[in-house]
Design a protein around this motif. Structure first.
Motif, short mmCIF file in Angstrom:
data_model
loop_
_atom_site.label_atom_id
_atom_site.label_comp_id
_atom_site.label_asym_id
_atom_site.label_seq_id
_atom_site.Cartn_x
_atom_site.Cartn_y
_atom_site.Cartn_z
N SER A 27 0.83 -1.22 0.00
CA SER A 27 0.00 0.00 0.00
C SER A 27 0.85 1.26 0.00
N GLN A 28 2.15 1.12 0.21
CA GLN A 28 3.05 2.28 0.26
C GLN A 28 3.50 2.67 -1.14
N ILE A 29 3.68 3.96 -1.36
CA ILE A 29 4.14 4.42 -2.67
C ILE A 29 5.56 3.93 -2.95
N THR A 30 6.30 3.60 -1.89
CA THR A 30 7.66 3.09 -2.07
C THR A 30 7.68 1.66 -2.63
N SER A 31 6.50 1.02 -2.73
CA SER A 31 6.43 -0.28 -3.43
C SER A 31 6.21 -0.08 -4.93
N HIS A 32 6.07 1.19 -5.34
CA HIS A 32 5.81 1.51 -6.74
C HIS A 32 7.08 1.93 -7.47
N VAL A 33 7.07 1.76 -8.78
CA VAL A 33 8.07 2.37 -9.65
C VAL A 33 7.47 3.66 -10.21
N PHE A 34 8.34 4.58 -10.53
CA PHE A 34 7.94 5.90 -11.03
C PHE A 34 8.43 6.03 -12.47
N PHE A 35 7.52 6.35 -13.39
CA PHE A 35 7.87 6.57 -14.80
C PHE A 35 7.61 8.04 -15.14
N GLN A 36 8.56 8.66 -15.81
CA GLN A 36 8.37 10.02 -16.34
C GLN A 36 8.87 10.02 -17.79
N ALA A 37 7.96 10.31 -18.72
CA ALA A 37 8.30 10.26 -20.14
C ALA A 37 8.22 11.65 -20.73
N GLU A 38 9.31 12.07 -21.33
CA GLU A 38 9.37 13.34 -22.03
C GLU A 38 10.35 13.17 -23.18
N ASP A 39 9.82 13.16 -24.39
CA ASP A 39 10.60 12.84 -25.57
C ASP A 39 11.94 13.59 -25.59
N PRO A 40 13.09 12.92 -25.78
CA PRO A 40 13.23 11.54 -26.28
C PRO A 40 13.55 10.52 -25.19
#
Length: 355
Positions: A27-40
């Protein structure tokens, strides 16, 4: 937001990030991966706030830029089960859709703005060390680092930067491993790195790296990876006091023959006795059961009579696994005192078993 990449690209990134994620509480956000997409480029992060990794890649096709988080373990499980083809990651109706042809999965997300921040390198001092030597010598001392010691500082390795050398030190209180790297430094510095961080550095970084630090964190980066770890706050034992200042006997020994003899005895017992005679070395098992193993090596030792030491064979085998030459040196004083094994810049001091 919508991005696309081949299964192999996404799977490799998610596998690398797994050690950095919270495992116990999904339930913690630290169990998540973070994606940030900005070309390229696409930036992917994982962090449990004690340790973190950022991966930068240009292997995604970015249809619509943006950012999201998703449970790293579940996302990897989904990617693994899909076919070896292109996978689409798309935000829709406050969820992440994972799509491939006729297959579709939906995962919950957190607000990416709340994902733990990574430390920056601005205004942080840089550590000037040869990165190849650092990683190679960290590997040598890693087996000696403790894992669950109540003295938290012993669950890490000391990087002790002096003006003419850097000592890398690990101990589990039964042995002490020291690898020394010659270098010139205008400032002296000591940092204690957690064992987990040391293991990840060895896996991730095979080329030249940059290192930065402050009172809280160590940062390691290259073109593709940005890694940080919280430092252990504590006082490492005075390891130089434990190194014998003089030795009664110093005996060069053959690595291969010693390895073979010790491994033979460990089929019966991990605790062994080594007896040095003037022209031979005897190996015996130490076991309370009614079993016995013995072997010997013919070797001139320079010992005038007889010298016996009993030890946990694992400590010697861990050292020998890092020996780079055909011979190493053992240094002895008394049977009840710690003894030393050495291969050029790498030494391990081992406590004997005292009956």
């Amino acid at each position: 937001m919508k991005i696309r990449a081949h299964k192999q690209v996404i799977e490799s990134i998610l596998i690398n990030l797994q050690p950095f994620l919270e495992k116990k509480d999904a339930s913690q956000i630290t169990s998540h991966v973070f994606f940030q997409a900005e070309d390229p480029r696409c930036i992917v992060r994982g962090s449990d706030q004690e340790i973190g990794l950022e991966i930068v890649t240009d292997q995604f096709t970015i249809d619509h830029p943006g950012s999201f988080t998703a449970n790293g373990r579940k996302l990897l499980d989904i990617v693994r089960i899909l076919k070896d083809d292109e996978i689409i990651l798309e935000l829709f109706d406050n969820s992440l859709l994972v799509k491939q042809k006729h297959s579709k999965f939906k995962l919950p997300i957190f607000d990416p703005e709340t994902y733990p921040a990574f430390p920056g390198i601005d205004d942080k001092p840089r550590i000037d060390l040869d990165s190849f030597s650092l990683i190679k010598n960290l590997k040598k001392i890693t087996p000696a680092i403790d894992s669950n010691n109540p003295k938290y500082e012993l669950n890490g390795a000391l990087i002790n930067i002096k003006k003419d050398r850097t000592d890398l030190v690990g101990t589990d209180t039964r042995r002490l491993a020291i690898a020394t790297i010659p270098n010139e430094s205008s400032e002296e510095l000591d940092l204690i790195l957690p064992k987990k961080a040391i293991l990840e550095i060895q896996k991730l970084f095979l080329d030249r790296i940059e290192m930065y630090y402050d009172e809280t964190n160590l940062i390691v980066r290259n073109e593709n990876y940005f890694f940080f770890t919280r430092l252990i706050n504590g006082k490492f034992p005075d390891y130089e006091r434990i190194v014998p200042q003089s030795l009664k006997y110093q005996i060069p020994l053959p690595k291969r023959e010693m390895l073979d003899a010790i491994r033979m005895i460990t089929t019966i017992s991990h605790d062994i006795k080594i007896t040095f005679l003037p022209d031979a070395i005897l190996f015996n098992s130490l076991s309370s059961d009614n079993v016995e193993a013995k072997t010997e090596i013919e070797r001139r030792t320079g010992i005038p009579d007889k010298f016996e030491i009993s030890l946990n064979s694992k400590y010697l085998l861990d050292f020998l696994a890092q020996v780079e030459h055909e011979e190493f040196t053992i240094g002895l004083n008394e049977s009840t005192l710690p003894f030393l094994v050495k291969d050029e810049n790498f030494i391990t001091i081992i406590m004997p078993i005292i009956a």
